[in-house]
Motif scaffolding. Structure first.
Motif, PDB file in Angstrom:
ATOM      1  N   PHE A 196       3.703   5.450 -12.877  1.00 38.30           N
ATOM      2  CA  PHE A 196       3.082   4.336 -12.173  1.00 38.30           C
ATOM      3  C   PHE A 196       1.802   4.799 -11.492  1.00 38.30           C
ATOM      4  N   SER A 197       0.852   3.884 -11.412  1.00 40.56           N
ATOM      5  CA  SER A 197      -0.386   4.120 -10.687  1.00 40.56           C
ATOM      6  C   SER A 197      -0.708   2.882  -9.871  1.00 40.56           C
ATOM      7  N   PHE A 198      -1.416   3.067  -8.756  1.00 48.54           N
ATOM      8  CA  PHE A 198      -1.675   1.964  -7.838  1.00 48.54           C
ATOM      9  C   PHE A 198      -3.135   1.970  -7.428  1.00 48.54           C
ATOM     10  N   ASN A 199      -3.643   0.772  -7.162  1.00 50.80           N
ATOM     11  CA  ASN A 199      -5.008   0.644  -6.675  1.00 50.80           C
ATOM     12  C   ASN A 199      -5.083   1.100  -5.217  1.00 50.80           C
ATOM     13  N   LYS A 200      -6.261   1.484  -4.809  1.00 51.20           N
ATOM     14  CA  LYS A 200      -6.452   1.895  -3.419  1.00 51.20           C
ATOM     15  C   LYS A 200      -6.266   0.700  -2.490  1.00 51.20           C
ATOM     16  N   THR A 201      -5.649   0.964  -1.351  1.00 57.03           N
ATOM     17  CA  THR A 201      -5.378  -0.104  -0.390  1.00 57.03           C
ATOM     18  C   THR A 201      -6.247   0.022   0.854  1.00 57.03           C
ATOM     19  N   ASP A 202      -7.316   0.790   0.775  1.00 57.88           N
ATOM     20  CA  ASP A 202      -8.204   0.954   1.930  1.00 57.88           C
ATOM     21  C   ASP A 202      -8.871  -0.379   2.269  1.00 57.88           C
ATOM     22  N   GLY A 203      -8.951  -0.679   3.556  1.00 62.18           N
ATOM     23  CA  GLY A 203      -9.641  -1.881   3.992  1.00 62.18           C
ATOM     24  C   GLY A 203      -8.845  -3.157   3.888  1.00 62.18           C
ATOM     25  N   THR A 204      -7.562  -3.068   3.580  1.00 61.30           N
ATOM     26  CA  THR A 204      -6.720  -4.267   3.501  1.00 61.30           C
ATOM     27  C   THR A 204      -6.158  -4.561   4.887  1.00 61.30           C
ATOM     28  N   GLU A 205      -6.822  -5.455   5.583  1.00 60.30           N
ATOM     29  CA  GLU A 205      -6.406  -5.797   6.940  1.00 60.30           C
ATOM     30  C   GLU A 205      -6.272  -7.299   7.146  1.00 60.30           C
ATOM     31  N   THR A 206      -6.463  -8.080   6.089  1.00 60.01           N
ATOM     32  CA  THR A 206      -6.347  -9.528   6.193  1.00 60.01           C
ATOM     33  C   THR A 206      -5.226 -10.029   5.295  1.00 60.01           C
ATOM     34  N   LYS A 207      -4.845 -11.272   5.521  1.00 62.11           N
ATOM     35  CA  LYS A 207      -3.800 -11.878   4.715  1.00 62.11           C
ATOM     36  C   LYS A 207      -4.209 -11.912   3.235  1.00 62.11           C
ATOM     37  N   ARG A 208      -5.477 -12.238   2.980  1.00 62.29           N
ATOM     38  CA  ARG A 208      -5.948 -12.340   1.602  1.00 62.29           C
ATOM     39  C   ARG A 208      -5.905 -10.985   0.888  1.00 62.29           C
ATOM     40  N   SER A 209      -6.395  -9.946   1.547  1.00 61.24           N
ATOM     41  CA  SER A 209      -6.467  -8.633   0.905  1.00 61.24           C
ATOM     42  C   SER A 209      -5.078  -8.031   0.699  1.00 61.24           C
ATOM     43  N   LEU A 221      -2.281  -9.786   0.237  1.00 60.68           N
ATOM     44  CA  LEU A 221      -1.687 -10.525  -0.872  1.00 60.68           C
ATOM     45  C   LEU A 221      -2.199 -10.002  -2.202  1.00 60.68           C
ATOM     46  N   ALA A 222      -3.499  -9.709  -2.285  1.00 59.58           N
ATOM     47  CA  ALA A 222      -4.064  -9.156  -3.520  1.00 59.58           C
ATOM     48  C   ALA A 222      -3.483  -7.781  -3.826  1.00 59.58           C
ATOM     49  N   ALA A 223      -3.291  -6.963  -2.797  1.00 56.60           N
ATOM     50  CA  ALA A 223      -2.747  -5.619  -3.008  1.00 56.60           C
ATOM     51  C   ALA A 223      -1.297  -5.668  -3.461  1.00 56.60           C
TER      52      ALA A 223
END
Length: 477
Positions: free
Chosen positions: A155-168, A170-172
């Motif tokens: 498995f590999s995952f996208n970076k989650t840096d800067g995810t501090e909102t509901k929208r970001s 949910l995308a993560a």
């Protein structure tokens, strides 16, 4: 694949487009595509139809025609074989069949070096690879990373840096692609967090004032939970899930299979996990096949109802798995640690609420009582899927992948089927039945019976009676 399927001449104008060379100022020229293109929503369906029609129009390949229907996902042919010889023969015949329809089978990827060397370099996924010195490549298959050298999924995952909102966030959360449910016990934590984020502040009648906007920064309490979860995701990159459900040293002709489905529920979620138990002579192996985990509804439900929802999820997942697996399943067993659900499934009562009645009847139609068994909650691997575990706690030796330890023992050592009737308010799902008893003076009833010429006339006369000497009584059962 799309460019190899021609569009009928009368349909080609639907793919017309204007064209002018960059920098020219003259008139545009109208062109139209003669073959299927990548921008049309109809292309996958049209090409799949042509692919299947190719198999139907060539009866000489009837032995592999069913693989065109069952083993193709658009232009990807995915299959598994017991030995290299059968794999080489089938792939060669599949290439011959597809060539008759104008298709070319290329980009071969396999976990067998013998199969790899049996095909020319231009047919392989990496023609420049030295099969004698280099490791077999890693291929992305329907979103999963498959290591050909070890025949395992990673498995590999996208970076989650800067995810501090509901929208970001949910995308993560949505970017974690796990179609088989291998990580269902981990992703449940993120789903629970997302549910808490979506309903945060909805209290005291001031939902509009307290509700978090999609691009507002989340409160620190929620961000702390998210950072904890996201920071541990990288630990899953070291996880290896073996693709083969049968150990390589098991003789296919002597191996028998059993399907075991476990389900469980908690106040925050419910889940189910399916295992395949393979037995060859005196050896037994248990492999995780698929799993699902869902958050509990926002509207609060009782634990017995959530347990029933988990049982329904497990039943549907088990039926779909049995239909999908291409091995002969000798038996299917449904495990739950809820005595209430087992009691609902065993009873013939029809007075339950619609929710319980519909759920239990769906399960009863596709299974029998001998297949449904009880086990202690401490031995239920689906407990991880109903409560969630963090990524750092998950590894290939954990019970989520290995299943309950008793599955590797003789059936005589499995948990004894618990037939105890649950206690407390759990059985209050039965609807009360109201019986109305109307009493009147005996003389009036007798007179109506004597004067009425038919039962219908008697019923009409009783219905028209008024001035009862006593009030109707209601009996509750």
């Amino acid at each position: 694949m799309f460019l190899q399927v021609q569009v009928r001449e009368e349909d080609q104008p639907a793919f017309r487009f204007p064209w002018r060379r960059p920098g020219d100022e003259g008139q545009t020229v109208a062109y139209q595509m003669m073959v299927e293109n990548f921008g049309a929503a109809s292309s996958p369906t049209s090409c799949t139809f042509v692919l299947r029609r190719t198999a139907e129009d060539n009866p000489g390949y009837s032995d592999i025609a069913h693989k065109v229907t069952e083993n193709f996902y658009v232009d990807n042919y995915l299959d598994s074989f017991d030995d290299a010889a059968s794999a080489i023969d089938c792939c060669r015949r599949m290439g011959e069949l597809l060539k008759k329809g104008g298709f070319e089978l290329t980009h071969l990827m396999t976990s067998s070096r013998e199969v790899w060397q049996a095909f020319p370099a231009e047919k392989r996924a990496q023609p420049e690879l030295n099969v004698d010195l280099d490791n077999l490549p890693i291929e992305r298959t329907l979103g999963l990373l498959w290591h050909g050298e070890t025949d395992t999924f990673t498995f590999s995952f996208n970076k989650t840096d800067g995810t501090e909102t509901k929208r970001s966030i949910l995308a993560a959360v949505s970017s974690v692609f796990d179609p088989m449910g291998f990580l269902a016990c981990v992703t449940l934590i993120s789903k629970i967090l997302l549910q808490d984020i979506l309903r945060y502040g909805r209290y005291d009648g001031e939902a509009d004032k307290l509700k978090i906007g999609w691009d507002d920064r989340l409160p620190e309490s929620l961000l702390k939970r998210w950072y904890t979860f996201a920071g541990e995701l990288n630990a899953l990159q070291a996880l290896r899930v073996v693709r083969s459900l049968r150990p390589l040293d098991f003789d296919p002709a002597l191996t028998t299979y059993q399907l075991h489905t476990f389900c469980d529920a908690s106040t925050r979620g419910y889940g189910a996990v399916v295992y395949l138990r393979a037995q060859c002579r005196s050896s037994t192996a248990v492999s995780l096949v698929t799993a699902r985990a869902k958050v509990a509804p926002v509207r609060q439900q009782t634990i017995p109802r959530l347990e029933l929802m988990g049982a329904i999820l497990g039943y549907r997942l088990g039926i779909r798995t049995k239909r999908t697996l291409k091995v002969n399943i000798d038996s299917v067993t449904w495990w739950t640690d809820s005595s209430t659900v087992l009691h609902w499934l065993r009873t013939e009562a029809t007075l339950y609420s619609a929710f319980v009645a519909n759920g239990k009847e769906e399960i009863r139609e596709g299974s029998n009582s001998s297949e449904r068994r009880h086990l202690p909650g401490a031995q239920n691997p689906a407990d991880d899927g109903s409560r969630g575990i963090y990524a750092t706690e998950l590894n290939a030796d954990q019970r989520w992948f290995q299943g309950s330890s008793f599955l590797r023992e003789h059936p005589s050592k499995w948990p004894i089927n618990n037939g105890q009737l649950p206690e407390g308010p759990d059985l209050e799902e039965m609807h009360p039945v109201h019986i109305r008893a109307v009493t009147a003076a005996e003389s009036r009833i007798d007179r109506l019976i004597e004067t009425s010429t038919s039962l219908t006339a008697l019923e009409r006369s009783v219905a028209e009676m008024d001035g009862f000497s006593e009030k109707p009584t209601v009996a509750r059962l």
